[in-house]
Design a protein around this motif. Structure first.
Motif, PDB file in Angstrom:
ATOM      1  N   LYS A 172       3.148   1.352  13.531  1.00 34.35           N
ATOM      2  CA  LYS A 172       2.345   2.518  13.891  1.00 34.35           C
ATOM      3  C   LYS A 172       0.967   2.395  13.248  1.00 34.35           C
ATOM      4  N   ARG A 193      23.979  15.810   1.232  1.00 36.71           N
ATOM      5  CA  ARG A 193      23.879  14.505   0.574  1.00 36.71           C
ATOM      6  C   ARG A 193      25.149  14.038  -0.120  1.00 36.71           C
ATOM      7  N   HIS A 231      22.885  15.181   5.857  1.00 40.20           N
ATOM      8  CA  HIS A 231      22.689  13.938   5.099  1.00 40.20           C
ATOM      9  C   HIS A 231      23.992  13.390   4.524  1.00 40.20           C
ATOM     10  N   TYR A 262      14.730   7.894   8.467  1.00 36.90           N
ATOM     11  CA  TYR A 262      14.006   9.037   7.927  1.00 36.90           C
ATOM     12  C   TYR A 262      12.699   9.182   8.691  1.00 36.90           C
ATOM     13  N   ARG A 263      12.159  10.390   8.744  1.00 43.65           N
ATOM     14  CA  ARG A 263      10.899  10.652   9.442  1.00 43.65           C
ATOM     15  C   ARG A 263       9.827   9.623   9.064  1.00 43.65           C
ATOM     16  N   GLY A 264       9.258   8.989  10.056  1.00 42.88           N
ATOM     17  CA  GLY A 264       8.178   8.044   9.806  1.00 42.88           C
ATOM     18  C   GLY A 264       8.659   6.628   9.609  1.00 42.88           C
ATOM     19  N   SER A 265       9.906   6.469   9.193  1.00 47.46           N
ATOM     20  CA  SER A 265      10.410   5.126   8.925  1.00 47.46           C
ATOM     21  C   SER A 265      10.812   4.454  10.236  1.00 47.46           C
ATOM     22  N   MET A 266      10.777   3.120  10.237  1.00 46.86           N
ATOM     23  CA  MET A 266      11.199   2.385  11.417  1.00 46.86           C
ATOM     24  C   MET A 266      12.510   1.667  11.170  1.00 46.86           C
ATOM     25  N   GLU A 295       7.872   8.416   5.053  1.00 48.08           N
ATOM     26  CA  GLU A 295       8.949   7.577   4.520  1.00 48.08           C
ATOM     27  C   GLU A 295       8.523   6.860   3.241  1.00 48.08           C
ATOM     28  N   MET A 310      20.219   5.851   7.956  1.00 50.41           N
ATOM     29  CA  MET A 310      19.825   4.627   7.251  1.00 50.41           C
ATOM     30  C   MET A 310      21.005   3.935   6.568  1.00 50.41           C
ATOM     31  N   GLU A 341      24.266   9.363   3.639  1.00 53.44           N
ATOM     32  CA  GLU A 341      22.957   8.750   3.859  1.00 53.44           C
ATOM     33  C   GLU A 341      22.800   7.488   3.004  1.00 53.44           C
ATOM     34  N   LYS A 342      22.220   6.453   3.569  1.00 51.87           N
ATOM     35  CA  LYS A 342      21.988   5.166   2.887  1.00 51.87           C
ATOM     36  C   LYS A 342      23.271   4.541   2.347  1.00 51.87           C
TER      37      LYS A 342
END
Lengths: 273, 564
Positions: free
Chosen positions: B332, A77, A96, A139-143, B76, A119, A99-100
């Motif tokens: 999703k 990070r 990381h 990040y995992r799950g994010s679109m 997230e 990101m 990141e961002k």
């Protein structure tokens, strides 16, 4: 103004150093910087305990540059969410990185772990060595993956480069792993070397250019044309290229360009012209 | 047990008609008492502060199978909001679907002490109670979904109201539930076969019954069982333009039932059921039409379901609606079918200021709250997390209390939505007394909780103290102060113990789980018929379906004697 840092010993457990960033260092004295909190594994430490720190920081983040020398493979990070300024890393660094990140520059002479520039929204990251997986990913799950800026890699990159990328540029002068640009919404990815296949899976829009060998093209891509040249970030790259549109599974309109020269196994597409 | 004396606060206790009077509140053994003396009494100086009963939330999805699936679906969401461990609290994550411990702490920090989880598929009761057990500090209860259960539909369609009532009584006992919840009555059953009902008079496929008959039938059942709360209804066609007519029909359909001036039906997250227009382009607010009806009738209570502009997660038992939402957002999603009982769906959703539809939805919630004259009829919720996470309550309170705050937000929303909104024509600003009704007293009254929502002698000592001086500050002109005060309660007292001080949790205790223990003479419980039906319809054994009382960490049954 430059702050120089050097690890005092080889870190054996992950170090979470999110406050090694020009935004945190700006207008702080070295003594104060030494007292910044970092986590080494599950232990709370100060930056001064882990690093030798010398030099002077600038008034603003823009005037601050940080130089870290040594083996940082376990340090995560660095430069998180930085907005301005400069970080130079001489050696290898961990996950990381940047990141961002919103602006400024990060330069690495060695290798970098996974999630480089995940990101990120702006700024430039340049890596001379190799990079792990998920460059500029979400990040995992994010679109929402990379949303701007540029990542330039002179070595090789791992799998899923630019996952859920929305904007910006990723240039890889070495080769890349599987699933280059997976789920990409927009932006540009350029790979000078080979890729391991499945490039552009589930992309909706954007551009992927592969100069080297593309192990396979997904069946959900439709073949358009053979193009003489392709533009990447304003620069013309000579082909010829096989041009594909996809991913049709996602009703996508992304472009995949694969150089003809190194992809003899794709010449059967030409009969559909 | 500690003895407490809260001194000199401005007390807002609408049930006992106390409006900002300066007085002392005495607490002993977890209850509010007339007065208290002695050296061991701990004194809290609340001068210049507001003292209110602990907050009550009538509708907030905080536990259960689908909430947990939402957590799994959204790493997230947790990543951006992490709560480290402290010496008093456990670590956890937010944002829109916080982990169980964080849920309890965050509610307590705002001064809320009782929260109702509104949608428990009876089959998932055990899971729901496990999660409620791990939700600290706050008291809680949960409503089983009964509007689409095959046994309910069968008994109602054949007119066997008594048998249906006995079944509902058994179901409440078996699942340790609190009230009858109906979600898109009839529609969820149809969704199991890929269909839906289009309005309240549409026949449910495979069952000779209409949603109107289900609502009326269960309303009668509710009366027969003397349940503390009314039926809790999520209307048909929720979230579709032009659905307000159906909402009005749902409220009208129980009009004729005798109610002695008490509410008969609770229409939940009414914002989602107050849409006019034919499609999304002609979509507009029907809040005024709903408000007119509510102002003229006394048998309905509502809650807002106020939209907050944020990235949240929608989750409801309304599977067909979630399918539409998935198609709209392309996000999703998860869709589920719970055997013969209900369905479910989860879709992450981002409410954006720039979107006409979302901005209008934001406006509808506030229009409802401001146009309905009687604050006892419209309660503050966000339908957490469907229209926004519950941590946005302070923001909503500031919108209700301050025209200035509303205007500030109005400037930032979609232009077309702004020009069509009714909000600029409304001058009303809630007083602290009305806020106390919308967030506590009204909620407790609608739920039929006798010991909650007020500070009279004998009530549970659930008290929230906010550092806000209604005499010195002009509240309407200072929305920021309102927001800050309600975000971090100066003190939260739960069962006579100080759990939050200065916005930080200082003590973590276990809250109680309320459920209704219905004594029905004509008990179906052990009847052969029920067991036969069960063997035919369910994948689990009858004996495994029942949630025993010892599964509840702190059980608080409410005894009710039914007429059947």
């Amino acid at each position: 103004m430059t702050v120089s840092m050097r690890p005092k010993y080889l870190f054996k457990v992950p170090v979470n150093a999110r406050n090694i960033s020009p935004d945190a260092f700006a207008s702080q004295t070295i003594d104060k910087i030494k007292k910044f909190e970092v986590w080494e594994g599950n232990k709370k430490r100060t930056l001064g305990e882990l690093f030798e720190i010398t030099g002077e920081s600038g008034e603003t983040p823009k005037e601050t540059s940080i130089q870290v020398t040594g083996d940082l493979r376990r340090v995560k990070r660095i430069g998180e969410a930085m907005t301005e300024g400069e970080i130079t890393i001489e050696g290898n660094v961990g996950m990381h990185l940047g990141e961002k990140m919103k602006g400024g520059t990060i330069t690495v002479t060695g290798d970098v772990g996974s999630w480089l520039g995940a990101m990120m929204k702006g700024g430039t990251i340049t890596v001379k060595g190799n990079v792990g997986d998920y460059v500029g990913a979400a990040y995992r799950g994010s679109m929402k993956g990379m949303m701007g800026g540029a990542i330039i890699i002179y070595g090789n990159a791992g799998n899923e480069v630019g996952c859920f990328m929305r904007k910006g540029l990723i240039k890889i002068y070495g080769s890349a792993g599987q699933f280059v640009g997976i789920h990409m919404h927009n932006g540009t990815i350029f790979v000078q070397g080979d890729t391991e296949g499945r490039a552009g899976a589930s992309i909706i829009d954007g551009k992927i250019v592969i100069l080297g060998n593309a192990a396979s093209v997904l069946p959900s891509f439709t073949f358009d044309d053979v193009k003489k040249k392709v533009k990447v970030d304003g620069e013309e790259i000579l082909g010829p290229f096989y041009s594909f549109t996809g991913d049709l599974v996602e009703k996508g309109n992304g472009k995949l360009y694969v150089a003809k020269a190194k992809n003899q196994h794709l010449d059967f597409y030409e009969k559909y012209l | 047990m500690t003895e407490l004396l809260i001194r000199n606060g401005f007390v807002y206790d609408p049930i006992n008609k106390i409006d900002g009077e300066k007085m002392d509140i005495a607490v002993k053994n977890g209850k509010i008492v007339e007065k208290i003396e002695g050296k061991r009494v701990k004194k809290i100086n609340a001068s210049g502060m507001m003292v209110m009963p602990g907050g009550v939330d009538i509708h907030s999805h905080i536990a259960g199978a689908k909430v947990n699936l939402g957590r799994l679906l959204r790493p997230e969401d947790h990543y951006k909001d992490v709560e480290p461990r402290t010496s008093k609290t456990r670590s956890g994550v937010g944002y829109s679907i916080p982990s169980t411990f964080t849920t309890g702490y965050r509610y307590a920090k705002m001064g809320w002490t009782m929260v109702m989880d509104p949608a428990m598929p009876p089959l998932k009761a055990r899971h729901t109670h496990e999660e409620l057990n791990d939700t600290p500090i706050i008291d809680k209860a949960t409503y089983p979904l009964l509007g689409d259960s095959w046994i309910v539909l069968e008994t109602l369609s054949e007119g066997r109201i008594d048998e249906c009532a006995a079944y509902v009584a058994w179901e409440l006992n078996a699942t340790k539930g609190y009230a009858i919840k109906l979600v898109n009555p009839g529609g969820l059953e149809a969704w199991g076969f890929g269909r839906n009902v289009s309005n309240i008079d549409d026949t449910v496929p495979n069952f000779n019954i209409t949603p109107r008959e289900i609502v009326r039938g269960l309303c009668k059942v509710n009366q027969l069982l003397h349940l503390p709360h009314t039926i809790h209804v999520h209307t048909n066609n929720l979230g579709k333009p032009g659905n307000y007519e159906n909402t009005l029909k749902t409220m009208q359909c129980v009009e004729g039932l005798n109610h002695n001036n008490r509410p008969l039906i609770h229409i939940t997250h009414c914002q989602f059921s107050a849409f006019a227009g034919n499609d999304w382009r002609t979509f507009e607010s029907a809040a005024d039409k709903i408000a007119n009806y509510i102002n003229a009738h006394n048998h309905v209570t509502l809650d807002m379901g106020q939209v907050v502009f944020s990235d949240t997660t929608t989750m409801t038992a309304d599977g067909p609606f979630q399918f539409i939402l998935y198609q709209l957002s392309g996000n999703k999603w998860i869709n589920g079918d719970v055997e013969t009982e209900t369905s479910s769906g989860i879709v992450p959703f981002h409410y954006k200021r720039s979107s006409y539809v979302h901005a209008t939805q934001w406006s509808i919630g506030l229009e409802l709250a401001l146009l309905i004259k009687d604050p006892w009829k419209i309660l503050l919720t966000t339908d957490h997390p469907n229209a926004g996470p519950f941590i946005a309550y302070p923001k909503i309170i500031s919108w209700l209390m301050s025209r200035k705050a509303r205007e500030k937000m109005m400037k930032r929303i979609n232009k077309k939505a702004r020009s069509k909104s009714l909000l600029p024509t409304i001058d009303r600003e809630y007083t602290p007394y009305e806020i106390a009704i919308a967030t506590r007293a009204g909620q407790a009254k609608a739920l039929g909780l006798k010991d909650k929502g007020h500070l009279g002698v004998g009530a549970d000592a659930d008290i929230a103290i906010y550092d806000l001086n209604p005499e010195k500050t002009d509240l309407n002109a200072n929305p920021r102060l309102i927001r800050r005060a309600f975000k971090h309660a100066a003190y939260t007292i739960k069962d006579g113990q100080i759990v939050v001080k200065g916005g930080e949790v200082v003590k973590s205790i276990s809250g109680r789980t309320f459920w209704v223990n219905v004594e029905a003479e004509k008990a179906l419980v052990e009847t052969r018929i029920l067991k036969e039906k069960f063997a035919e319809y369910y994948t689990v054994q009858y004996e495994n379906y029942l949630v025993p009382e010892h599964n509840l960490a702190v059980s608080a049954p409410i005894q009710v004697h039914a007429e059947v």
